[in-house]
Design an enzyme around this catalytic site. Structure first.
Site, short mmCIF file in Angstrom:
data_model
loop_
_atom_site.label_atom_id
_atom_site.label_comp_id
_atom_site.label_asym_id
_atom_site.label_seq_id
_atom_site.Cartn_x
_atom_site.Cartn_y
_atom_site.Cartn_z
N CYS A 8 39.13 65.50 68.33
CA CYS A 8 38.24 64.38 68.71
C CYS A 8 38.67 63.72 70.02
CB CYS A 8 38.20 63.32 67.61
SG CYS A 8 37.51 63.92 66.06
N ARG A 9 39.80 63.01 70.01
CA ARG A 9 40.16 62.19 71.16
C ARG A 9 40.79 62.98 72.30
NH1 ARG A 9 43.64 58.16 67.61
NH2 ARG A 9 43.91 60.18 66.59
N ASP A 117 40.93 56.24 65.99
CA ASP A 117 40.56 57.57 65.51
C ASP A 117 39.09 57.53 65.08
OD1 ASP A 117 40.19 59.91 64.15
OD2 ASP A 117 42.06 59.77 63.01
P1 4NP Z 1 41.73 63.30 66.52
O1 4NP Z 1 40.88 62.94 65.22
O2 4NP Z 1 43.17 63.02 66.19
O3 4NP Z 1 41.18 62.37 67.54
O4 4NP Z 1 41.45 64.76 66.81
C1 4NP Z 1 41.19 63.49 63.95
C2 4NP Z 1 40.64 64.67 63.57
C3 4NP Z 1 40.92 65.19 62.32
C4 4NP Z 1 41.76 64.51 61.46
C5 4NP Z 1 42.31 63.31 61.85
C6 4NP Z 1 42.03 62.80 63.10
N1 4NP Z 1 42.03 65.01 60.16
O5 4NP Z 1 42.77 64.38 59.42
O6 4NP Z 1 41.54 66.09 59.81
#
Ligand code: 4NP
Length: 148
Positions: A8-9, A117
């Site tokens: 995502c981020r 998040d």
């Molecule tokens: P990210 O978001 O850290 O911005 O890529 C997330 C994507 C998936 C998960 C947690 C945060 N997950 O727990 O699956």
């Protein structure tokens, strides 16, 4: 650029920074502290908000951050305080530890703010994250471009 899932981020941060940096000496990449999504493309919502802003991140694939990254990269921008603690815990020495920076401290120095998040939220969360990262990457790119 480092977050938890690398879907995502941090893929957004990677795409946005790449779009602003024109120094050939700069290599931009991203990784996650967790392995849940290794090998996957960015989240559809990240792909969509990037596309709305003229950035294509569909070629990215999630990978896990490793200790080797401390050797390969001069600057390691993390999205939140949890990522910060996880990455710093892998550092072998002070020099490596000092490479790790909270990305929003570029915009709000010393405030130690998190890029939230957006995984469990709606599209607004992604737009909000995009805008925060865009602002931070303007500052980071200016520094990198000025340094040749
Ligand atoms: P990210 O978001 O850290 O911005 O890529 C997330 C994507 C998936 C998960 C947690 C945060 N997950 O727990 O699956």
């Amino acid at each position: 650029m480092v977050c938890l899932g690398n879907i995502c981020r941090s893929p957004l941060a990677e795409g946005i920074l790449k779009s602003k940096v024109y120094s050939f000496k700069t290599f931009v990449d991203s990784a996650g502290t967790g392995a849940y999504h290794v090998g996957e493309k960015p989240d559809k919502r990240s792909i969509a908000i990037a596309k709305q802003n003229g950035i294509d991140i569909t070629d990215q694939k999630a990978r896990k951050f490793t200790k080797e990254d401390f050797k390969l990269f001069d600057l390691i921008y993390v999205m939140d305080n949890s990522n910060y603690n996880n990455v710093v815990s892998l550092a072998s020495n002070e020099v490596e530890k000092e490479k790790v920076k909270l990305i929003l401290n570029e915009v709000f120095p010393g405030e130690n703010l998190d890029v939230p998040d957006p995984y469990y939220g709606g599209d607004f969360g992604f737009k909000n994250v995009y805008n925060m990262l865009d602002e931070a990457c303007n500052i980071i790119a200016q520094q990198l471009n000025n340094n040749g």
